[in-house]
Scaffold this motif. Structure first.
Motif, PDB file in Angstrom:
ATOM      1  N   PHE A  84      64.470  57.069  22.910  1.00  0.00           N
ATOM      2  CA  PHE A  84      63.748  56.347  21.863  1.00  0.00           C
ATOM      3  C   PHE A  84      64.437  55.018  21.556  1.00  0.00           C
ATOM      4  O   PHE A  84      63.783  53.982  21.440  1.00  0.00           O
ATOM      5  CB  PHE A  84      63.657  57.201  20.589  1.00  0.00           C
ATOM      6  CG  PHE A  84      62.519  58.172  20.575  1.00  0.00           C
ATOM      7  CD1 PHE A  84      62.354  59.106  21.587  1.00  0.00           C
ATOM      8  CD2 PHE A  84      61.606  58.184  19.538  1.00  0.00           C
ATOM      9  CE1 PHE A  84      61.303  60.005  21.573  1.00  0.00           C
ATOM     10  CE2 PHE A  84      60.543  59.074  19.505  1.00  0.00           C
ATOM     11  CZ  PHE A  84      60.399  59.994  20.529  1.00  0.00           C
ATOM     12  N   SER A  85      65.756  55.057  21.428  1.00  0.00           N
ATOM     13  CA  SER A  85      66.512  53.839  21.113  1.00  0.00           C
ATOM     14  C   SER A  85      66.424  52.825  22.246  1.00  0.00           C
ATOM     15  O   SER A  85      66.237  51.626  22.009  1.00  0.00           O
ATOM     16  CB  SER A  85      67.976  54.188  20.844  1.00  0.00           C
ATOM     17  OG  SER A  85      68.111  54.975  19.675  1.00  0.00           O
ATOM     18  N   LYS A 134      66.578  61.365  22.057  1.00  0.00           N
ATOM     19  CA  LYS A 134      66.914  60.424  20.979  1.00  0.00           C
ATOM     20  C   LYS A 134      67.420  59.108  21.560  1.00  0.00           C
ATOM     21  O   LYS A 134      67.050  58.023  21.100  1.00  0.00           O
ATOM     22  CB  LYS A 134      67.978  61.046  20.070  1.00  0.00           C
ATOM     23  CG  LYS A 134      68.278  60.231  18.819  1.00  0.00           C
ATOM     24  CD  LYS A 134      69.259  60.981  17.917  1.00  0.00           C
ATOM     25  CE  LYS A 134      69.528  60.186  16.653  1.00  0.00           C
ATOM     26  NZ  LYS A 134      70.475  60.902  15.750  1.00  0.00           N
ATOM     27  N   ASN A 135      68.268  59.200  22.598  1.00  0.00           N
ATOM     28  CA  ASN A 135      68.758  57.992  23.263  1.00  0.00           C
ATOM     29  C   ASN A 135      67.603  57.217  23.893  1.00  0.00           C
ATOM     30  O   ASN A 135      67.579  55.978  23.849  1.00  0.00           O
ATOM     31  CB  ASN A 135      69.773  58.353  24.355  1.00  0.00           C
ATOM     32  CG  ASN A 135      71.082  58.875  23.796  1.00  0.00           C
ATOM     33  OD1 ASN A 135      71.393  58.673  22.629  1.00  0.00           O
ATOM     34  ND2 ASN A 135      71.844  59.573  24.615  1.00  0.00           N
ATOM     35  N   GLY A 169      63.292  51.003  22.265  1.00  0.00           N
ATOM     36  CA  GLY A 169      63.094  50.146  21.101  1.00  0.00           C
ATOM     37  C   GLY A 169      62.358  50.814  19.966  1.00  0.00           C
ATOM     38  O   GLY A 169      61.836  50.129  19.075  1.00  0.00           O
ATOM     39  N   TYR A 170      62.320  52.150  19.972  1.00  0.00           N
ATOM     40  CA  TYR A 170      61.653  52.896  18.905  1.00  0.00           C
ATOM     41  C   TYR A 170      62.681  53.615  18.048  1.00  0.00           C
ATOM     42  O   TYR A 170      63.740  54.024  18.534  1.00  0.00           O
ATOM     43  CB  TYR A 170      60.667  53.905  19.496  1.00  0.00           C
ATOM     44  CG  TYR A 170      59.575  53.257  20.313  1.00  0.00           C
ATOM     45  CD1 TYR A 170      58.695  52.348  19.732  1.00  0.00           C
ATOM     46  CD2 TYR A 170      59.434  53.524  21.671  1.00  0.00           C
ATOM     47  CE1 TYR A 170      57.702  51.734  20.479  1.00  0.00           C
ATOM     48  CE2 TYR A 170      58.450  52.909  22.431  1.00  0.00           C
ATOM     49  CZ  TYR A 170      57.587  52.019  21.834  1.00  0.00           C
ATOM     50  OH  TYR A 170      56.611  51.405  22.574  1.00  0.00           O
ATOM     51  N   SER A 171      62.360  53.799  16.779  1.00  0.00           N
ATOM     52  CA  SER A 171      63.292  54.437  15.858  1.00  0.00           C
ATOM     53  C   SER A 171      63.541  55.894  16.247  1.00  0.00           C
ATOM     54  O   SER A 171      62.589  56.661  16.410  1.00  0.00           O
ATOM     55  CB  SER A 171      62.746  54.381  14.435  1.00  0.00           C
ATOM     56  OG  SER A 171      63.558  55.153  13.572  1.00  0.00           O
ATOM     57  N   PRO A 172      64.815  56.296  16.406  1.00  0.00           N
ATOM     58  CA  PRO A 172      65.129  57.692  16.705  1.00  0.00           C
ATOM     59  C   PRO A 172      64.628  58.654  15.629  1.00  0.00           C
ATOM     60  O   PRO A 172      64.473  59.848  15.889  1.00  0.00           O
ATOM     61  CB  PRO A 172      66.665  57.698  16.782  1.00  0.00           C
ATOM     62  CG  PRO A 172      67.033  56.293  17.111  1.00  0.00           C
ATOM     63  CD  PRO A 172      66.007  55.451  16.380  1.00  0.00           C
ATOM     64  N   SER A 173      64.367  58.132  14.416  1.00  0.00           N
ATOM     65  CA  SER A 173      63.871  58.992  13.336  1.00  0.00           C
ATOM     66  C   SER A 173      62.512  59.588  13.679  1.00  0.00           C
ATOM     67  O   SER A 173      62.142  60.647  13.159  1.00  0.00           O
ATOM     68  CB  SER A 173      63.776  58.205  12.029  1.00  0.00           C
ATOM     69  OG  SER A 173      62.801  57.181  12.107  1.00  0.00           O
ATOM     70  N   SER A 199      69.495  57.088  29.393  1.00  0.00           N
ATOM     71  CA  SER A 199      69.579  57.934  28.204  1.00  0.00           C
ATOM     72  C   SER A 199      70.482  59.144  28.429  1.00  0.00           C
ATOM     73  O   SER A 199      70.981  59.736  27.473  1.00  0.00           O
ATOM     74  CB  SER A 199      68.176  58.404  27.780  1.00  0.00           C
ATOM     75  OG  SER A 199      67.630  59.320  28.704  1.00  0.00           O
TER      76      SER A 199
END
Length: 205
Positions: free
Chosen positions: A27-28, A24-25, A31-35, A124
């Motif tokens: 992704f952030s 999840k980290n 620059g991508y949404s963690p969703s 991350s």
């Protein structure tokens, strides 16, 4: 050196919370949404209950897809393109952002080689950018060990210790050859090295 996204959920259906947090980290950081991670996990988990930011059968139906999540591990990384919200730019990257394919895999045991993983993965895990720079510089001199990582950030190392390894046994090999006429041919494969070297997958990955 990469994160095995299939290992975020184990064979018993339990979420590896540490690997989930790291991914999840990541992704952030990219620059991508963690969703997007929730959509991925809904794709591979065995139930039909959507996660807070994910989607199961109903989501795919109302969005016009002619398929629903298979509720199993992905078989090739390109399968990610079938998941709601994912695009070629997200998987392969573009001029502005790096693609997920540079950081994820489906072939390893779930642990991350601290000596070869990219800086974004170290970040991350919780290492600061300054600490990541020191780790990358040290790796150029000699392989890392527990003592060095403890000195860099004891808390982050201990938190991630169960996922850290220092050698790889899974490799991506790309072979290029040219004939006398200068025509080039190439092939690639994933190899696993234990007591012997075994092919895991040949051809396009």
């Amino acid at each position: 050196s990469k994160i095995n996204v299939n290992k975020i959920i184990d064979e018993k259906g339990k979420t590896n919370t540490l690997l989930y947090e790291i991914t999840k980290n990541l992704f952030s950081i990219l620059g991508y949404s963690p969703s997007l991670l929730d959509y991925f996990l809904d794709w591979i988990d065995e139930d039909s209950i959507p996660r807070p930011f994910g989607g199961e059968d109903f989501t795919y139906t109302i969005n016009g897809f002619n398929y629903t999540p298979p509720n199993r591990n992905i078989l090739v990384l390109r399968e990610i393109l079938l998941i709601n919200g994912y695009t070629k730019e997200i998987l392969y990257g573009n001029e502005e952002k790096k693609g997920l394919i540079n950081f994820i895999t489906i072939y390893t045991d779930g642990k991350i080689n601290i000596n070869t993983c990219k800086g974004e993965i170290l970040n991350s895990m919780g290492f600061t950018k300054e600490q990541v720079s020191k780790i990358l510089e040290e790796r150029e001199i000699h392989p890392l060990d527990e003592g060095f990582l403890i000195n860099i950030n004891r808390d982050v190392f201990l938190k991630n210790r169960s996922l850290i390894k220092y050698k790889s046994n899974c490799f991506h090999v790309l072979v290029k050859v040219k004939n006398k006429e200068g025509e080039e041919a190439k092939n690639q494969a994933i190899l696993e090295k234990e007591k012997t070297v075994n092919f895991i997958k040949k051809g396009i990955l």
